[in-house]
Write an enzyme that holds these catalytic residues in place. Structure first.
Site, PDB file in Angstrom:
ATOM      1  N   SER A  75     -10.024   0.094   6.463  1.00 47.37           N
ATOM      2  CA  SER A  75      -9.501  -0.385   5.251  1.00 47.37           C
ATOM      3  C   SER A  75      -9.116  -1.577   4.600  1.00 47.37           C
ATOM      4  CB  SER A  75      -8.230   0.534   5.556  1.00 47.37           C
ATOM      5  OG  SER A  75      -9.064   1.823   5.316  1.00 47.37           O
ATOM      6  N   LYS A 125       0.742  -0.884  -0.317  1.00 48.05           N
ATOM      7  CA  LYS A 125      -0.179   0.272  -0.084  1.00 48.05           C
ATOM      8  C   LYS A 125       1.036   1.362   0.099  1.00 48.05           C
ATOM      9  CE  LYS A 125      -3.860   1.827   2.502  1.00 48.05           C
ATOM     10  NZ  LYS A 125      -4.735   1.839   3.324  1.00 48.05           N
ATOM     11  N   SER A 159      -9.503   1.662   2.248  1.00 47.84           N
ATOM     12  CA  SER A 159      -8.638   2.421   1.727  1.00 47.84           C
ATOM     13  C   SER A 159      -7.819   1.949   1.416  1.00 47.84           C
ATOM     14  CB  SER A 159      -8.223   3.574   2.278  1.00 47.84           C
ATOM     15  OG  SER A 159      -7.320   3.015   3.387  1.00 47.84           O
TER      16      SER A 159
END
Lengths: 95, 463
Positions: free
Chosen positions: B166, B66, B141
């Site tokens: 997320s 990420k 996310s």
């Protein structure tokens, strides 16, 4: 009963947070914030008398270490700054 | 397709010397690039791993990361324009652990800016698409991570991060497995913070085994993060076995099956609960009365912490910068107004408000006390239940074009099922059901990762 945020509050806080809002953003945020804070007000229903706050999900204790200097290369630290001079980062003038 | 292997098969073949790694890797990168054009899952495709990839537990297994986790020498922006161009001069501790075990870091995945979102549509760069239906969001996310795990038919695992859901949300929407560990089990050193008391680095993979494998590598105490838990290393893949634990009972929180949850999702999760019952795992309905209060408490804490974390971005040391010709305050305001997206501005202002003198006790401190009650409620239930089981998300992934019609508060409300365990720092896993984009969420007590992995494995391998 909590105070609901006003447009003046939003302007003041955005200045404190160093964010310039356009007039359009200011109006949009102000009305959204009233709606958001109104929804958040349900936590007023919870009886929190004698309840300790949890600043972390688990009990976190202070951890101490020896006060030894660990060198992180100055070149590495400065590697992302575009404006620099003699090993310093060049910033805007104060005042 | 060549190399269409599971992670487990890949590791076995590598161990036995049955794979020409250079050939595998070039095939992988070609496929990754092609898939990425389609899904916009990765912002940067990198080749930062050097050294011998024939050793270690991962044998050169490709790992995507990420965007908010720092990788030395690879642009890491947390999905924000204000960090565009930032090249970390160091590795996050979880990345050091992956590299030590010969994982190959292959790129940075798109996300909502700083993690501020449920659909990855608040990205400062590209919005990842859901491989199951490219008109729909991948979830947020950690949307890019889930999208590329789901979309790429090659051995690969992704590192994600969860503050309020997320990892679970995009994993459910993309029908992959998302494991969020106990708060403090994985070091946050090198994570670009959203909210320090809530952030957790975790894993998104195609199978439960894949997530358990990578968790075993990144978990553990780190002297660079004093909030990490001092716990003995554990091989979590040991919980990936078909034996059924005896005399255990799962809790089914009734608040997680209310009429606000899509009926197709509720029905599917009940099917899974009944399957577990058929193999000898009992269940009982229970209540998490604090659920409705957890959401506002979470958002107040998360916004307050993010407003302080984002104060450091001022356009001098890294990321977005300009000629410092103006005075201090004007320069900072100009950079911050340009670099932050709308949701970041919204959260900075609301978070600052919640911490201001006169409001602090009513919002921030009260939210911290509500968190205590949320944790206590979970602890009471976990005395009785092995784990809790529920839907991951209350809705199916919306169409990307419809997201702008969703108001901020409606968007926050869609986190209603994932926020409570995140607020309490409990470990959780989302495992796909037989209906696309429907995840089953399993939550256990602090440090009981083994339990969630066990139940998820049984569901994944249902007959």
């Amino acid at each position: 009963m909590k105070k609901i945020i006003t447009t003046d509050d939003v302007k003041h806080i955005s200045d404190l947070a160093r964010i310039n809002l356009t007039e359009k953003e200011l109006m949009k945020f102000s009305s959204e914030f009233v709606e958001i804070l109104d929804a958040f007000r349900i936590i007023d229903e919870v009886d929190v008398k004698d309840v300790e706050p949890s600043f972390h999900p688990l009990n976190i204790r202070n951890v101490f270490r020896d006060d030894n200097v660990k060198i992180f290369s100055a070149d590495d630290i400065l590697s992302n700054a575009k404006k620099k001079e003699k090993g310093f980062i060049l910033g805007p003038k104060v005042g | 397709m060549k190399y269409n292997l599971s992670v487990k098969e890949f590791l076995e073949k590598r161990k036995n010397g049955e794979i020409d790694y250079n050939d595998f890797y070039s095939t992988f990168v070609t496929n990754l690039k092609r898939k990425n054009k389609e899904l916009r899952a990765l912002r940067v495709i990198s080749h930062s791993q050097k050294g011998d990839l024939n050793k270690g537990k991962l044998y050169g297994l490709p790992i995507s990361v990420k965007d908010n986790i720092c990788v030395k020498g690879v642009e890491s922006c947390a999905g924000s324009k204000i960090l565009e161009g930032y090249i970390p001069p160091f590795d996050a501790s979880c990345i050091s652990n992956v590299k030590k075990n010969s994982g190959a870091i292959i790129g940075k995945t798109n996300q909502d800016e700083f993690g501020f979102g449920t659909f990855s549509t608040n990205s400062g760069f590209d919005i990842p698409l859901n491989p199951l239906d490219k008109t729909r969001v991948a979830g947020g996310s950690s949307g890019g991570s889930a999208a590329i795990v789901a979309g790429l038919d090659m051995p690969h695992v992704s590192l994600g991060e969860s503050t309020g859901g997320s990892i679970s949300c995009p994993s459910a929407f993309c029908s992959v497995v998302g494991l969020t560990p106990t708060y403090g089990l994985v070091s946050r050193y090198g994570l670009i913070d959203y909210a320090n008391s809530l952030d957790k680095i975790g894993v998104i993979g195609k199978t439960v085994y894949d997530t358990a494998l990578l968790l075993s590598i990144i978990a553990g105490h780190d002297e660079k993060d004093f909030t990490t838990i001092n716990k003995k290393a554990e091989d979590y893949t040991n919980y990936c076995s078909p034996d059924v634990p005896k005399k255990i009972k799962l809790g089914v929180p009734k608040e997680y099956f209310s009429d606000d949850i899509d009926k197709r999702i509720r029905d599917e999760v009940w099917n899974s609960i009944h399957y577990l019952e058929s193999i000898g795992i009992d269940y009982e309905e229970c209540s998490l009365e604090m659920t409705r209060y957890a959401l506002p408490a979470y958002y107040i804490i998360a916004m307050a912490e993010s407003s302080t974390n984002l104060a450091k971005f001022c356009g001098l040391r890294y990321g977005l910068q300009a000629d410092p010709t103006e005075n201090f305050n004007n320069y900072f305001s100009k950079i911050r107004s340009k670099g932050f997206g709308e949701e970041a501005k919204r959260r900075i202002i609301l978070g600052t408000f919640a911490r201001m003198s006169g409001f602090r006790d009513a919002y921030y401190l009260r939210a911290m006390k509500v968190r205590t009650l949320v944790i206590d409620e979970y602890k009471r239930l976990f005395k009785k239940y092995y784990a809790l089981i529920s839907p991951t998300m209350p809705i199916f992934p919306p169409k990307i074009k419809d997201v702008k019609k969703i108001s901020p508060i409606q968007c926050y409300m869609s986190d209603i099922l994932t926020v409570p365990p995140n607020l309490a720092g409990m470990p959780m896993i989302s495992v796909p059901s037989s209906v696309p984009s429907v995840g089953i969420h399993i939550v256990a007590d602090h440090l009981q990762e083994g339990r969630i992995i066990k139940i998820a494995y049984l569901l994944e391998n249902r007959c």
